[in-house]
Write a protein that holds these residues in place. Structure first.
Motif, short mmCIF file in Angstrom:
data_model
loop_
_atom_site.label_atom_id
_atom_site.label_comp_id
_atom_site.label_asym_id
_atom_site.label_seq_id
_atom_site.Cartn_x
_atom_site.Cartn_y
_atom_site.Cartn_z
N ASN A 269 0.85 -1.19 0.00
CA ASN A 269 0.00 0.00 0.00
C ASN A 269 0.88 1.24 0.00
OD1 ASN A 269 -2.60 -1.05 -0.07
ND2 ASN A 269 -2.67 -1.35 2.14
N SER A 295 -5.74 -5.99 -3.17
CA SER A 295 -6.72 -6.01 -2.08
C SER A 295 -7.31 -7.39 -1.88
CB SER A 295 -7.84 -5.02 -2.36
OG SER A 295 -8.82 -5.14 -1.34
N GLY A 296 -7.63 -7.68 -0.64
CA GLY A 296 -8.32 -8.94 -0.35
C GLY A 296 -7.77 -9.61 0.90
N GLY A 297 -6.76 -8.98 1.51
CA GLY A 297 -6.20 -9.57 2.72
C GLY A 297 -5.56 -10.91 2.42
N LYS A 350 -6.05 2.27 -5.11
CA LYS A 350 -6.05 1.38 -3.94
C LYS A 350 -6.24 2.21 -2.67
CE LYS A 350 -5.89 -2.21 -1.35
NZ LYS A 350 -5.27 -2.03 -0.12
N HIS A 353 -9.78 3.06 -2.54
CA HIS A 353 -10.46 1.82 -2.14
C HIS A 353 -10.46 1.72 -0.60
CE1 HIS A 353 -10.15 -2.33 -0.69
NE2 HIS A 353 -10.87 -2.72 -1.73
N ASN A 354 -9.31 1.98 -0.01
CA ASN A 354 -9.22 1.87 1.44
C ASN A 354 -10.05 2.95 2.14
OD1 ASN A 354 -7.49 -0.18 0.82
ND2 ASN A 354 -5.98 0.35 2.36
N GLU A 357 -13.41 1.77 2.00
CA GLU A 357 -13.44 0.65 2.97
C GLU A 357 -13.64 1.18 4.40
OE1 GLU A 357 -10.06 -2.22 2.60
OE2 GLU A 357 -9.60 -1.63 4.65
N TYR A 358 -12.90 2.24 4.75
CA TYR A 358 -13.05 2.83 6.09
C TYR A 358 -14.51 3.22 6.34
CZ TYR A 358 -8.03 3.60 7.28
OH TYR A 358 -6.71 3.46 7.61
N LYS A 424 -3.42 1.98 9.30
CA LYS A 424 -2.05 1.95 8.79
C LYS A 424 -1.75 3.14 7.89
CE LYS A 424 -1.23 -3.02 8.96
NZ LYS A 424 -2.49 -3.63 8.48
N ARG A 451 -12.11 7.02 13.82
CA ARG A 451 -11.06 6.14 14.37
C ARG A 451 -10.17 6.93 15.30
NH1 ARG A 451 -8.79 1.71 9.99
NH2 ARG A 451 -10.77 1.20 9.03
N ILE A 526 -11.80 -5.99 -0.58
CA ILE A 526 -12.56 -5.83 0.67
C ILE A 526 -13.89 -5.11 0.44
CG2 ILE A 526 -12.44 -4.85 3.02
CD1 ILE A 526 -10.41 -7.09 2.60
C1 6PG Z 1 -7.24 -4.63 1.48
C2 6PG Z 1 -7.09 -3.87 2.76
C3 6PG Z 1 -5.66 -3.95 3.21
C4 6PG Z 1 -5.49 -3.64 4.67
C5 6PG Z 1 -5.47 -2.17 4.98
C6 6PG Z 1 -6.22 -1.82 6.22
O1 6PG Z 1 -7.72 -4.02 0.54
O2 6PG Z 1 -6.89 -5.80 1.44
O3 6PG Z 1 -7.46 -2.55 2.60
O4 6PG Z 1 -4.92 -3.17 2.35
O5 6PG Z 1 -6.42 -4.28 5.43
O6 6PG Z 1 -4.14 -1.89 5.15
O7 6PG Z 1 -5.76 -0.64 6.65
P1 6PG Z 1 -5.93 -0.07 8.09
O8 6PG Z 1 -4.97 -0.81 8.97
O9 6PG Z 1 -5.56 1.36 7.88
O10 6PG Z 1 -7.34 -0.28 8.53
#
Ligand code: 6PG
Length: 627
Positions: A269, A295-297, A350, A353-354, A357-358, A424, A451, A526
């Protein structure tokens, strides 16, 4: 892994001899490309006429079909002059990850003398010269100098090609390991590297290989030189290390061992601006660079992530077969991987995307709080959310249901988790980027700051003593109203996220394809959801989802519930910043005449910043002495 070894070079370079010897040595079939010409070509050649590209096309396709057929059974050696890149492209079609190219190279005089020494062979020097003129030297082939014995040439080919890995993975953290297994499962021969740190990281790669049967073909290293040397050129190395300075250190560590045209892929990232800088720096060193969002953990990386590569297009085309293969597949079975655009655009999307996601996470957290305040326990909330799957399904909804149901003893595990949310940094970057680009991504900011607020646990406890809510009654909202408020906010969230991407695309001239971005986010990542699937079609018509007829209707349908749920939260001292912000933003972006005229007047009053009028041409600047 089965492979086709193509041996190429001008007439007289010794292709057939070497090809036959190599096939014999490896105990695999040998095919001489010249035996596969159609009759028309043979006739033309025997009448002394040269073949043109059109004549060759069908023949090359036949050889490509032969190679494909052969790959279903075994490896093989095929010799073919293949002087031009486009001929080689045809020969490689759909099988480029399974082909190896050997280019037998020699000087004109050497080949001329050699051919004309052969009994019953005569090649006029003009004919040989025309071959040299047509020759486009391959960049990716193993180049072998023919001024040595055939035995030595075979040895060199075997050393240089046969045992090398096709793809390198640098950094065996959680994501790196999963990607290695994914690549290996898909039949790629990979080399894996993890550093050695005394007593802390010892034999990481070796142990990892030993513990997974699918890695039996993979090679494992903790020595950079050996790792790099184990890769076919141009090398393709994916870096899966901590984003930030570590990437620069790793690049510097690798550089002395890399060769021109090698390709580095940063799959972390990383900040999109740094990705552009790194790309420019590596270009000056002759190395290609691709920054890619992944992405996808852990689960996604293992079974199919969403992949967002950008940067050097030529280099992308070389790694595309690997990335496409390991990526998740959309509902049409297409890879959730696409060339996003130039520079750091892959890391930019990306990052967004995050951010999205938040917000999706925050909205679900708010929904849980609201449903709890309306009288449901966590199992009941999970059951409520379960019913939402039919209209509002998403990966994050699914995992939230699992989380709510998880018990530890008789109690819910989630109740025992400290309410301080970590991060992160990508949500932070998204907020900074939207501020820098002048785009109102207010929901991302609200989710990020929630957060941050959560992190002030001690202060929250202290202030709660002074400002404890007097409210004890249950929240007066139905589950359907909460669902509709949630859906309303999600549409706004996706509007804002894609707006940020679209504005960045305009600003940096990236020419990003929003529909394609939505498509690669329909699986593996995600934020995959049914809404994202709908957006693929929506973005084919517009860049602004709030102008889409269907979504206009949805917003109108959900707004009353959103208003009610947010009002109830305010009246009952429940914090729901992202739900609340969705309404404020929506009201703002749909207000024809806003209060910004007052702001402009204030700016002009104290700073003579001037203002524009609506009753003149709107171009002139005005200033007023206000008092
Ligand atoms: C993904 C997630 C991945 C990770 C992030 C979470 O797409 O797979 O986004 O990149 O989980 O780093 O970030 P935080 O720690 O900031 O929540």
């Amino acid at each position: 892994m089965k492979k086709v070894i193509y041996i190429m070079g001008v007439s007289g370079c010794g292709k057939s001899t070497i090809g036959k010897l190599l096939a014999q040595e490896l105990n695999i079939p040998f095919f001489d490309g010249d035996d596969f010409h159609p009759k028309a070509n043979i006739k033309k050649m025997s009448s002394g006429q040269a073949l043109n590209d059109e004549d060759r096309q069908g023949w090359l396709e036949t050889l490509n079909a032969l190679a494909k057929k052969q790959l279903t059974k075994n490896s093989c050696v095929i010799v073919c002059s293949a002087l031009k890149q486009k001929y080689r492209d045809t020969l490689n079609l759909d099988i480029e990850t399974q082909t190896k190219w050997v280019y037998l190279s020699g000087a004109f005089n050497q080949i001329y003398n050699r051919v004309n020494k052969r009994p019953e062979h005569f090649m006029p020097s003009e004919l040989l010269q025309s071959q040299f003129d047509a020759l486009e030297e391959p960049k990716d082939a193993l180049k072998i100098d023919i001024t040595t014995t055939p035995e030595n040439i075979i040895k060199k080919i075997k050393n240089g090609l046969m045992d090398k890995s096709a793809f390198g993975l640098f950094g065996l953290g959680v994501m790196g390991k999963s990607l290695c297994r994914n690549l290996a499962k898909n039949g790629f021969k990979i080399a894996m590297f993890n550093r050695h740190v005394d007593t802390i990281e010892v034999d990481v790669a070796k142990n990892f290989k030993a513990n997974h049967s699918e890695l039996s073909e993979a090679t494992a290293f903790d020595d950079i030189a050996a790792f790099v040397n184990a890769l076919q050129t141009p090398r393709k190395i994916m870096l899966m290390v901590h984003a930030g300075k570590t990437i620069d250190y790793v690049i510097e560590d690798l550089l002395p061992y890399l060769s021109k045209n090698d390709i580095l892929i940063d799959g972390g990232n990383s900040n999109y601006l740094k990705t552009k800088e790194r790309g420019d720096y590596l270009k000056s060193k002759g190395i290609h660079f691709i920054g890619t969002g992944v992405s996808g953990g852990e689960e996604g990386a293992l079974n199919g992530p969403s992949i967002m590569p950008s940067g050097d297009l030529e280099a992308y085309n070389k790694v595309k077969p690997f990335l496409d293969k390991i990526a998740a597949k959309d509902k049409n079975n297409l890879p959730c991987c696409t060339y996003v655009g130039p520079e750091g655009s892959g890391h930019f999307i990306k990052m967004v995307h995050n951010g999205v996601e938040y917000v999706e996470m925050q909205l679900l957290a708010e929904v849980c709080t609201i449903l709890e305040a309306s009288g449901q326990n966590l199992d009941e909330i999970a059951n409520t959310l379960e019913t939402w799957k039919s209209t509002a399904n998403s990966y994050l909804l699914e995992i939230t249901i699992d989380i709510l149901r998880k018990k530890e003893g008789n109690d819910w595990l989630v109740k025992k988790i400290l309410d301080k949310a970590g991060n992160k940094g990508t949500g932070n970057w998204t907020t900074i980027a939207s501020a820098e680009l002048g785009v109102p991504s207010t929901l991302i900011a609200s989710a990020l700051f929630s957060r941050y607020i959560s992190f002030y646990k001690e202060e929250r406890i202290q202030l709660n003593k002074h400002f404890k809510s007097e409210n004890t009654s249950a929240l007066n909202v139905t589950s359907i109203e909460v669902l509709e408020a949630y859906q309303f906010a999600r549409i706004i969230n996706h509007y804002q996220g894609f707006k940020l991407i679209s504005e960045a695309s305009n600003k940096f001239s990236w020419d990003l394809n929003l529909s394609e971005i939505a498509r690669i986010w329909t699986n593996g990542c995600i934020i995959r959801s049914t809404l994202m699937e709908e957006l693929v079609a929506v973005f084919k018509e517009t860049t602004n989802i709030l102008t889409n007829t269907q979504l206009i209707a949805s917003i109108k349908e959900y707004k009353a519930s959103a208003k009610k749920v947010v009002s109830q939260c305010i009246l009952n001292d429940i914090t729901a910043p992202s739900l609340g912000e969705s309404i404020h933003f929506f009201n703002g972006i749909t207000t024809e005449n806003s209060s910004a005229n007052i702001i402009q007047a204030q700016r002009d009053y104290f700073g003579a910043h001037t203002y524009k009028r609506i009753d003149d041409d709107g171009v002139k600047s005005h200033h007023t002495i206000w008092k």
